[in-house]
Each structure stands twice: as C-alpha cells, then as structure tokens.
Design an enzyme around this catalytic site. Structure first.
Site, PDB file in Angstrom:
ATOM      1  N   ASP A   1      12.163   2.788   4.972  1.00 46.32           N
ATOM      2  CA  ASP A   1      11.557   1.339   4.868  1.00 46.32           C
ATOM      3  C   ASP A   1      12.947   0.475   5.396  1.00 46.32           C
ATOM      4  OD1 ASP A   1       8.976  -0.226   3.136  1.00 46.32           O
ATOM      5  OD2 ASP A   1      10.815  -1.170   4.298  1.00 46.32           O
TER       6      ASP A   1
ATOM      7  N   SER B   1      10.131  -6.271   1.403  1.00 47.39           N
ATOM      8  CA  SER B   1       9.992  -5.431   0.087  1.00 47.39           C
ATOM      9  C   SER B   1      11.466  -5.328  -0.469  1.00 47.39           C
ATOM     10  CB  SER B   1       9.353  -4.264   0.281  1.00 47.39           C
ATOM     11  OG  SER B   1      10.165  -3.261   1.217  1.00 47.39           O
TER      12      SER B   1
ATOM     13  N   LYS C   1       2.300  -7.181   9.205  1.00 51.60           N
ATOM     14  CA  LYS C   1       0.979  -7.294   8.858  1.00 51.60           C
ATOM     15  C   LYS C   1       0.469  -8.610   8.644  1.00 51.60           C
ATOM     16  CE  LYS C   1       1.680  -7.106   3.725  1.00 51.60           C
ATOM     17  NZ  LYS C   1       1.213  -6.191   2.637  1.00 51.60           N
TER      18      LYS C   1
ATOM     19  N   ARG D   1     -11.042 -21.034   8.777  1.00 46.96           N
ATOM     20  CA  ARG D   1      -9.723 -20.590   9.327  1.00 46.96           C
ATOM     21  C   ARG D   1     -10.010 -19.897  10.708  1.00 46.96           C
ATOM     22  NH1 ARG D   1      -6.232 -16.477   5.510  1.00 46.96           N
ATOM     23  NH2 ARG D   1      -8.025 -14.970   6.230  1.00 46.96           N
ATOM     24  N   PRO D   2      -9.100 -20.296  11.692  1.00 44.04           N
ATOM     25  CA  PRO D   2      -9.286 -19.826  13.081  1.00 44.04           C
ATOM     26  C   PRO D   2      -9.118 -18.204  12.866  1.00 44.04           C
ATOM     27  CG  PRO D   2      -7.881 -21.767  12.756  1.00 44.04           C
ATOM     28  CD  PRO D   2      -8.143 -21.489  11.563  1.00 44.04           C
TER      29      PRO D   2
ATOM     30  N   LYS E   1      -3.155  -2.503  15.816  1.00 41.16           N
ATOM     31  CA  LYS E   1      -3.792  -1.500  15.426  1.00 41.16           C
ATOM     32  C   LYS E   1      -4.875  -0.803  16.275  1.00 41.16           C
ATOM     33  CE  LYS E   1      -2.077  -1.875  11.494  1.00 41.16           C
ATOM     34  NZ  LYS E   1      -1.077  -0.908  10.957  1.00 41.16           N
TER      35      LYS E   1
ATOM     36  N   VAL F   1     -11.214 -22.716  -0.017  1.00 40.62           N
ATOM     37  CA  VAL F   1     -11.911 -21.965   0.498  1.00 40.62           C
ATOM     38  C   VAL F   1     -12.437 -22.306   1.931  1.00 40.62           C
ATOM     39  CG1 VAL F   1     -14.213 -20.776   0.211  1.00 40.62           C
ATOM     40  CG2 VAL F   1     -12.886 -21.457  -1.912  1.00 40.62           C
TER      41      VAL F   1
ATOM     42  N   SER G   1      -7.023  -0.526  10.384  1.00 48.36           N
ATOM     43  CA  SER G   1      -7.673  -1.538   9.628  1.00 48.36           C
ATOM     44  C   SER G   1      -9.081  -2.008  10.344  1.00 48.36           C
ATOM     45  CB  SER G   1      -6.672  -3.055   9.932  1.00 48.36           C
ATOM     46  OG  SER G   1      -7.357  -4.220   9.660  1.00 48.36           O
TER      47      SER G   1
ATOM     48  N   ILE H   1       0.697  -1.323   0.049  1.00 52.20           N
ATOM     49  CA  ILE H   1      -0.041   0.068   0.014  1.00 52.20           C
ATOM     50  C   ILE H   1       0.987   1.181  -0.217  1.00 52.20           C
ATOM     51  CG2 ILE H   1      -2.060   1.229   1.135  1.00 52.20           C
ATOM     52  CD1 ILE H   1      -2.629  -1.238   2.600  1.00 52.20           C
TER      53      ILE H   1
ATOM     54  N   TYR I   1      -1.883  -8.893  15.912  1.00 52.93           N
ATOM     55  CA  TYR I   1      -1.759  -7.848  14.943  1.00 52.93           C
ATOM     56  C   TYR I   1      -2.751  -6.943  14.777  1.00 52.93           C
ATOM     57  CZ  TYR I   1      -2.947  -5.866  10.450  1.00 52.93           C
ATOM     58  OH  TYR I   1      -3.307  -4.836   9.282  1.00 52.93           O
TER      59      TYR I   1
ATOM     60  N   ARG J   1     -16.102  -9.909   2.488  1.00 48.69           N
ATOM     61  CA  ARG J   1     -15.398  -8.791   2.921  1.00 48.69           C
ATOM     62  C   ARG J   1     -15.865  -7.757   1.934  1.00 48.69           C
ATOM     63  NH1 ARG J   1     -14.640 -11.780   6.437  1.00 48.69           N
ATOM     64  NH2 ARG J   1     -12.977 -12.541   7.203  1.00 48.69           N
TER      65      ARG J   1
HETATM   66  N1  UFG Z   1      -9.600 -17.094   2.115  1.00 47.61           N
HETATM   67  C1  UFG Z   1      -9.701 -18.431   1.648  1.00 47.61           C
HETATM   68  N2  UFG Z   1      -8.742 -19.012   1.109  1.00 47.61           N
HETATM   69  C2  UFG Z   1      -7.585 -18.497   1.316  1.00 47.61           C
HETATM   70  C3  UFG Z   1      -7.116 -17.279   1.725  1.00 47.61           C
HETATM   71  C4  UFG Z   1      -8.559 -16.491   2.161  1.00 47.61           C
HETATM   72  O1  UFG Z   1     -11.001 -18.888   1.705  1.00 47.61           O
HETATM   73  O2  UFG Z   1      -6.480 -19.341   0.595  1.00 47.61           O
HETATM   74  C5  UFG Z   1     -10.766 -16.257   2.664  1.00 47.61           C
HETATM   75  C6  UFG Z   1     -10.572 -15.847   4.289  1.00 47.61           C
HETATM   76  O3  UFG Z   1     -11.025 -17.084   5.157  1.00 47.61           O
HETATM   77  C7  UFG Z   1     -11.520 -14.824   4.133  1.00 47.61           C
HETATM   78  C8  UFG Z   1     -11.266 -14.156   3.024  1.00 47.61           C
HETATM   79  O4  UFG Z   1     -10.867 -15.022   2.083  1.00 47.61           O
HETATM   80  O5  UFG Z   1     -12.839 -15.186   4.210  1.00 47.61           O
HETATM   81  C9  UFG Z   1     -10.335 -12.857   2.802  1.00 47.61           C
HETATM   82  O6  UFG Z   1      -9.027 -13.462   3.688  1.00 47.61           O
HETATM   83  P1  UFG Z   1      -7.962 -12.427   3.571  1.00 47.61           P
HETATM   84  O7  UFG Z   1      -6.665 -13.089   4.121  1.00 47.61           O
HETATM   85  O8  UFG Z   1      -7.535 -11.958   2.138  1.00 47.61           O
HETATM   86  O9  UFG Z   1      -8.331 -11.098   4.385  1.00 47.61           O
HETATM   87  P2  UFG Z   1      -8.791 -11.065   5.798  1.00 47.61           P
HETATM   88  O10 UFG Z   1      -9.952 -10.492   5.868  1.00 47.61           O
HETATM   89  O11 UFG Z   1      -8.585 -12.310   6.585  1.00 47.61           O
HETATM   90  O12 UFG Z   1      -7.402  -9.972   6.562  1.00 47.61           O
HETATM   91  C10 UFG Z   1      -7.313  -8.796   5.776  1.00 47.61           C
HETATM   92  C11 UFG Z   1      -6.032  -8.324   6.150  1.00 47.61           C
HETATM   93  C12 UFG Z   1      -5.535  -7.938   7.406  1.00 47.61           C
HETATM   94  C13 UFG Z   1      -6.776  -7.250   8.298  1.00 47.61           C
HETATM   95  C14 UFG Z   1      -7.968  -7.847   7.767  1.00 47.61           C
HETATM   96  C15 UFG Z   1      -9.185  -6.955   8.398  1.00 47.61           C
HETATM   97  O13 UFG Z   1      -5.175  -9.442   5.612  1.00 47.61           O
HETATM   98  O14 UFG Z   1      -4.404  -7.277   7.538  1.00 47.61           O
HETATM   99  O15 UFG Z   1      -8.330  -8.117   6.510  1.00 47.61           O
HETATM  100  O16 UFG Z   1     -10.285  -7.821   8.385  1.00 47.61           O
HETATM  101  F1  UFG Z   1      -6.591  -6.937   9.509  1.00 47.61           F
END
Ligand code: UFG
Length: 344
Positions: A33, A38, A87, A298-299, A156, A220, A127, A14, A152, A234
């Site tokens: 940085d 990166s 992050k 996912r936990p 924030k 998924v 976040s 970002i 994490y 989301r």
């Molecule tokens: N997901 C899958 N399979 C994968 C990866 C993700 O099904 O291999 C699902 C997750 O379970 C979730 C959705 O996709 O339902 C989004 O997951 P992300 O990991 O992309 O994003 P998160 O919402 O878990 O996390 C993001 C940022 C964090 C932040 C958070 C705030 O990565 O830094 O949003 O909600 F804190």
C-alpha cells in the site's frame, strides 16, 4: 505451508477487512500500500483482531520498477487481491487523468509481475458502477455494462477489460472480478474501519459524522426520484460480508474450481434500500436522531440499483449474512471510538 496472498491497498477500508478474513482463514497475507489514503495504524488493528501482523511494504504500484522489485523479492505467491486504487467519484470528475494514471497503471504493473513471476490467481475489486442505471432490476452479471458516469467508474470498466484481454491473450492468469455494491459498516470491536481523509462523500460516514455533531445536518440528495419515497436506492452490504466474498473467490481459484479464466460476480445483498430507509435504520440502530433536509440531486447519481447475488451464492458458496441494523451499529461504534481517540 499456508498459502501466500498479496493484498494491494490492504490498509484501506475493504482491503483491511479482507486481510483480517484471509488471516482468520489461515492465509499468509502480505500487504502492499502507498498509504496515500490510510496509515500503518491499520496494521496494528489487524494484529489486535487476528493475533498476526501481516507483512507490509509501502509501495507505489504505479512505479513499474518498484512493483517489479517488490514482487521479485517475494517467494511463491498464490494469489493477488488487487484493491489499490483511487475511489472518489467526485474527485475523479475533477482529476480524470490522475484516476486513469493511477488505477490503470497499478493494475497493469501488478498483472505484468504476476505473469512474469508465474502468480496464477487474481481477485479484482470492481464496482456495480459498471452497470450505470440498469434497465432491469435486480442486476445480474449478464446485465449490460454501460458507459460510466464518472472517470472513476470508467477506470473500473477498463480494468475489467484489461483483465479479460490478458486472459484471451493466452497468459495463464485466472481471475475473479467482484462487482461490489455499497459497502458499509466496520469490523465489530471498532479496531479497523472506514476513515476517509478529508470530507467524506459516502452516505454512512456523512450520517455518522452528523450524529456526533461534526455536521449540522445530512443533506439528502434528491427526493423526486421514481422510487417509493423519492430518494435513491442502493444495495448496502456489510464490509465483513464483502471481505468474505474475497476469501471465497481465493478458495475457488486456488482449488481450481473456476470454470472460466475470468469470472465476474455481483457482491450485494439483493435488497434495495432508500436513503431515507437507511437513515431511519441508523437512527434505530444507534438510538440517535439525525437532522436532515432535502437538497438537489447530486450530479452523476443513479436512481436505483440492487444486486442479484445468486451467482455468487451458488458458485462462490457465499452469501451476505449480517443484518442492516448490526452493520449500522458497527459503523456507529467505530465512529464513537474515533471520536474518543480524537481522530474525528
Ligand atoms: N447521499 C446523500 N447525502 C450524502 C451522501 C450520499 O443523500 O451526504 C446519497 C447519494 O445521493 C446516493 C446514496 O446516498 O443516493 C449513496 O451514496 P454514496 O456516495 O454512499 O454511494 P454511491 O452509490 O454514490 O457510490 C458508491 C461508491 C462508489 C461506487 C458506487 C457504485 O462510493 O465507489 O457506489 O454505485 F462506484
């Protein structure tokens, strides 16, 4: 004289997109940085896009001494955009102390120097994780901040409180806290983009890597949630749109239009998308088909969240404008480019 902005974490995902938007708007950008997630190739990408190479200093902002010497060597800074932080939600559960040490110390050291050097404006990268699972959707900035589900997320929340406390203490610091929803996509042209070190956890990088055959299938996580198709929801926001929210925040601060010492804004599209909907949208945008299967939840995942971005629309005069298909096409273009260069 162009206004000077320090962007910490400016070679990150970002941060680099924000550096581009700031430079395009005529700001003089200096990136700080530690390159832990990166590399300096990002600076060349920024230069190719904007025609200007930003200033750069490799620095660990957790070192009070190094942070002091960095800021004291700069002349008349107008604002700091503070991205530098660890992050990964999952990693933070395994290494909580690293996350607290890094994310809190760097913010404290940066604010310390801003106060000492009289730098008045801060934009902080927060976040939507601070809302946990909201009871009412969409979430507004007035929705309750809940106990974080990960160290994490907790960093924030605590960082937001530190900023608030410093303002209350009477220091002349003006801040905008941006609560991001889920940033995805890359700058069109694929010169900068999201390149997590190691195995990615976020959905879009996993989808794109599955699409190029790096992984056999996408797992998924959970199809038994209380959502229309059973998968999590989301608010996915284009990273350039998100970057522009930072420019809008800087504009508001430097022009003295802020009404409060600390202002908090949701930065999202206002639209909730399920994992399956995102997957289908990607297949359409990239014209590929993705193998997937359902796995356990996912936990730590929350079921559903999306933003009410109307405060940012109104006060920052900012709105997410890029559509999902275009955003996913940019993620695909970046991935193909990385594969061509042998990076992926
Ligand atoms: N997901 C899958 N399979 C994968 C990866 C993700 O099904 O291999 C699902 C997750 O379970 C979730 C959705 O996709 O339902 C989004 O997951 P992300 O990991 O992309 O994003 P998160 O919402 O878990 O996390 C993001 C940022 C964090 C932040 C958070 C705030 O990565 O830094 O949003 O909600 F804190």
């Amino acid at each position: 004289m162009p206004r000077k902005i320090v962007v910490t974490g400016g070679t990150g995902y970002i941060g680099s997109h924000t550096a581009v938007e700031l430079i395009n708007r005529g700001f003089n950008v200096i990136i700080a940085d530690d390159l832990s997630n990166s590399d300096t190739g990002v600076l060349e990408g920024i230069e190719k896009i904007t025609g200007i190479k930003p200033g750069f200093k490799k620095i660990d902002l957790c070192s009070k001494k190094d942070t002091a010497s960095f800021f004291s060597g700069l002349d008349r800074i107008d604002a700091v955009v503070h991205f530098a932080a660890f992050k990964s939600v999952a990693e933070s559960v395994e290494k909580p102390l690293d996350y607290y040490r890094n994310n809190l110390n760097s913010l404290i050291n940066v604010i310390d120097q801003m106060v000492l050097q009289g730098i008045p404006n801060l934009v902080f990268s927060s976040s939507c994780t601070v809302y946990g699972q909201p009871d009412i959707l969409p979430v507004t900035e007035k929705s309750p901040v809940k106990k974080a589900l990960s160290p994490y997320g907790n960093t924030k929340r605590v960082c937001e409180e530190i900023i608030e406390d410093v303002s209350v203490s009477g220091e002349s610091l003006k801040s905008v806290v941006l609560r991001y929803f889920n940033p995805i996509g890359n700058h069109p042209g694929a010169l900068i983009g999201e390149l997590p070190r190691g195995k990615p956890n976020n959905l879009v990088p996993v989808i794109t890597r599955t699409a190029i055959g790096k992984y056999d299938e996408l797992k998924v996580f959970g199809n038994d949630y209380g959502t229309p198709d059973g998968t999590c929801i989301r608010d996915y926001i284009n990273v350039t749109d998100l970057a522009r929210a930072h420019v809008a925040a800087i504009d508001r601060l430097v022009s003295g239009k802020n009404e409060n010492c600390v202002e908090v804004y949701n930065v999202g599209t206002g639209k909730g998308i399920s994992v399956l909907e995102l997957l289908k949208a990607f297949e359409k945008a990239a014209k590929v088909s993705i193998n997937y299967s359902f796995a356990d939840r996912r936990p730590g995942d929350i079921e559903k969240i999306w933003a009410d971005p109307s405060l940012a629309n109104k006060k920052l005069n900012w709105k997410a404008t890029t559509n999902l298909e275009e955003t996913l096409a940019s993620a695909w273009e970046w991935t193909l480019n990385c594969r061509e260069k042998g990076i992926l």
